[in-house]
Design a protein around this motif. Structure first.
Motif, PDB file in Angstrom:
ATOM      1  N   ASP A   1      39.322  50.684  50.560  1.00  0.00           N
ATOM      2  CA  ASP A   1      39.980  50.099  49.390  1.00  0.00           C
ATOM      3  C   ASP A   1      40.509  48.704  49.682  1.00  0.00           C
ATOM      4  N   LYS A   2      40.945  48.466  50.916  1.00  0.00           N
ATOM      5  CA  LYS A   2      41.398  47.122  51.289  1.00  0.00           C
ATOM      6  C   LYS A   2      40.220  46.141  51.252  1.00  0.00           C
ATOM      7  N   THR A   3      39.055  46.588  51.753  1.00  0.00           N
ATOM      8  CA  THR A   3      37.857  45.751  51.721  1.00  0.00           C
ATOM      9  C   THR A   3      37.485  45.421  50.279  1.00  0.00           C
ATOM     10  N   VAL A   4      37.549  46.425  49.404  1.00  0.00           N
ATOM     11  CA  VAL A   4      37.228  46.219  47.997  1.00  0.00           C
ATOM     12  C   VAL A   4      38.223  45.246  47.354  1.00  0.00           C
ATOM     13  N   ALA A   5      39.504  45.390  47.689  1.00  0.00           N
ATOM     14  CA  ALA A   5      40.522  44.489  47.140  1.00  0.00           C
ATOM     15  C   ALA A   5      40.306  43.058  47.618  1.00  0.00           C
ATOM     16  N   ASP A   6      39.962  42.899  48.897  1.00  0.00           N
ATOM     17  CA  ASP A   6      39.687  41.564  49.434  1.00  0.00           C
ATOM     18  C   ASP A   6      38.490  40.932  48.732  1.00  0.00           C
ATOM     19  N   LEU A   7      37.462  41.749  48.476  1.00  0.00           N
ATOM     20  CA  LEU A   7      36.285  41.247  47.780  1.00  0.00           C
ATOM     21  C   LEU A   7      36.642  40.814  46.364  1.00  0.00           C
ATOM     22  N   ALA A   8      37.429  41.621  45.674  1.00  0.00           N
ATOM     23  CA  ALA A   8      37.835  41.275  44.311  1.00  0.00           C
ATOM     24  C   ALA A   8      38.632  39.970  44.291  1.00  0.00           C
ATOM     25  N   ALA A   9      39.508  39.797  45.289  1.00  0.00           N
ATOM     26  CA  ALA A   9      40.301  38.565  45.362  1.00  0.00           C
ATOM     27  C   ALA A   9      39.405  37.356  45.619  1.00  0.00           C
ATOM     28  N   ALA A  10      38.423  37.523  46.486  1.00  0.00           N
ATOM     29  CA  ALA A  10      37.500  36.425  46.785  1.00  0.00           C
ATOM     30  C   ALA A  10      36.673  36.057  45.557  1.00  0.00           C
ATOM     31  N   LEU A  11      36.239  37.056  44.807  1.00  0.00           N
ATOM     32  CA  LEU A  11      35.471  36.795  43.591  1.00  0.00           C
ATOM     33  C   LEU A  11      36.323  36.082  42.548  1.00  0.00           C
ATOM     34  N   ALA A  12      37.585  36.506  42.425  1.00  0.00           N
ATOM     35  CA  ALA A  12      38.487  35.866  41.469  1.00  0.00           C
ATOM     36  C   ALA A  12      38.746  34.415  41.856  1.00  0.00           C
ATOM     37  N   ASP A  13      38.900  34.165  43.154  1.00  0.00           N
ATOM     38  CA  ASP A  13      39.138  32.806  43.634  1.00  0.00           C
ATOM     39  C   ASP A  13      37.917  31.930  43.370  1.00  0.00           C
ATOM     40  N   ALA A  14      36.727  32.475  43.623  1.00  0.00           N
ATOM     41  CA  ALA A  14      35.503  31.715  43.383  1.00  0.00           C
ATOM     42  C   ALA A  14      35.344  31.399  41.904  1.00  0.00           C
ATOM     43  N   ALA A  15      35.691  32.362  41.046  1.00  0.00           N
ATOM     44  CA  ALA A  15      35.594  32.140  39.604  1.00  0.00           C
ATOM     45  C   ALA A  15      36.570  31.055  39.151  1.00  0.00           C
ATOM     46  N   GLU A  16      37.786  31.045  39.728  1.00  0.00           N
ATOM     47  CA  GLU A  16      38.780  30.033  39.384  1.00  0.00           C
ATOM     48  C   GLU A  16      38.318  28.649  39.835  1.00  0.00           C
ATOM     49  N   GLN A  17      37.744  28.576  41.026  1.00  0.00           N
ATOM     50  CA  GLN A  17      37.232  27.292  41.510  1.00  0.00           C
ATOM     51  C   GLN A  17      36.101  26.781  40.615  1.00  0.00           C
ATOM     52  N   ALA A  18      35.229  27.677  40.196  1.00  0.00           N
ATOM     53  CA  ALA A  18      34.136  27.278  39.325  1.00  0.00           C
ATOM     54  C   ALA A  18      34.666  26.790  37.978  1.00  0.00           C
ATOM     55  N   ARG A  19      35.704  27.486  37.457  1.00  0.00           N
ATOM     56  CA  ARG A  19      36.298  27.072  36.184  1.00  0.00           C
ATOM     57  C   ARG A  19      36.925  25.693  36.305  1.00  0.00           C
ATOM     58  N   ALA A  20      37.657  25.461  37.408  1.00  0.00           N
ATOM     59  CA  ALA A  20      38.309  24.169  37.610  1.00  0.00           C
ATOM     60  C   ALA A  20      37.279  23.051  37.739  1.00  0.00           C
ATOM     61  N   ALA A  21      36.187  23.331  38.450  1.00  0.00           N
ATOM     62  CA  ALA A  21      35.138  22.324  38.627  1.00  0.00           C
ATOM     63  C   ALA A  21      34.481  22.001  37.287  1.00  0.00           C
ATOM     64  N   ALA A  22      34.266  23.015  36.456  1.00  0.00           N
ATOM     65  CA  ALA A  22      33.648  22.804  35.147  1.00  0.00           C
ATOM     66  C   ALA A  22      34.566  21.973  34.251  1.00  0.00           C
ATOM     67  N   GLU A  23      35.874  22.262  34.309  1.00  0.00           N
ATOM     68  CA  GLU A  23      36.821  21.500  33.502  1.00  0.00           C
ATOM     69  C   GLU A  23      36.882  20.044  33.958  1.00  0.00           C
ATOM     70  N   ALA A  24      36.843  19.822  35.268  1.00  0.00           N
ATOM     71  CA  ALA A  24      36.884  18.458  35.792  1.00  0.00           C
ATOM     72  C   ALA A  24      35.639  17.680  35.372  1.00  0.00           C
ATOM     73  N   THR A  25      34.491  18.353  35.405  1.00  0.00           N
ATOM     74  CA  THR A  25      33.254  17.695  34.990  1.00  0.00           C
ATOM     75  C   THR A  25      33.296  17.341  33.504  1.00  0.00           C
TER      76      THR A  25
END
Length: 205
Positions: A159-183
């Motif tokens: 469950d810790k591995t799954v939680a870490d994966l979910a956090a990494a996916l959320a972080d990647a999605a936020e970075q992609a959103r920020a990059a799209a907004e900047a563009t």
């Protein structure tokens, strides 16, 4: 999150999260495997393959999970060879014998092979790797004929591995959103300024 290597096999991006450990899923897997009927597993059990493809770890008893992996492998190969049966020998070995050896090797593992994530990706999305039956079998063999194994995680560690994966996916999605907004902001600013400064003319113009 696992980062297994598989030589020259293509890698698929892990864009989906895995489910947490579930006693109900464990019970369903156990009940299905013990029946040994060859029937299609319940959907919640089939999704274990997706979970292992997403996070690269397993938390359910391998003696039952490997039956699920074998069933899924048989199902995928059956679909691929329905219209394109493998009739010829491969490296001098009849395909039927090669197929039996593959399943026997999978059954011989006492724990998940260290390539379990890539193997489950192949089972989940076979068309991403190979549509020709022979090529698919070759790809699977590369992942099954290995010696190293991975430990089955405890529910808490899984469950810790799954939680870490979910956090990494959320972080990647936020970075992609920020990059799209900047563009988008840069494009809007350029349009407001008339498209930006004109390019300088060449010396000979």
């Amino acid at each position: 999150v696992s980062t297994q290597s598989t030589g020259d096999l293509p890698l698929t991006p892990r864009k989906m999260s895995a489910r947490s450990f579930s006693e109900d899923t464990k019970s369903a897997l156990s009940a299905w495997a013990k029946k040994d009927s060859g029937d299609e597993p319940p959907k919640t059990v089939l999704k274990i393959v997706d979970d292992m493809a997403n996070c690269g770890e397993s938390c359910y008893p391998w003696k039952y999970a490997k039956k699920l992996v074998a069933w899924k492998l048989e199902s995928v190969i059956g679909e691929l060879t329905r219209d394109k049966p493998i009739k010829e020998q491969i490296d001098g070995v009849p395909y039927s014998e090669r197929h039996a050896r593959l399943l026997a090797r999978l059954d011989a593992f006492n724990a998940p092979p260290f390539t379990i994530q890539r193997l489950c990706e192949l089972l989940r999305d076979p068309s991403l790797y190979a549509t020709a039956p022979r090529k698919y079998v070759f790809a699977v063999e590369k992942l099954v004929y290995v010696s190293s194994e991975r430990a089955v995680l405890s529910p808490a560690d899984y469950d810790k591995t799954v939680a870490d994966l979910a956090a990494a996916l959320a972080d990647a999605a936020e970075q992609a959103r920020a990059a799209a907004e900047a563009t988008a902001a840069a494009i809007a600013a350029a349009a407001a300024n008339g498209g930006g400064a004109a390019a300088p003319l060449a010396d000979d113009e």
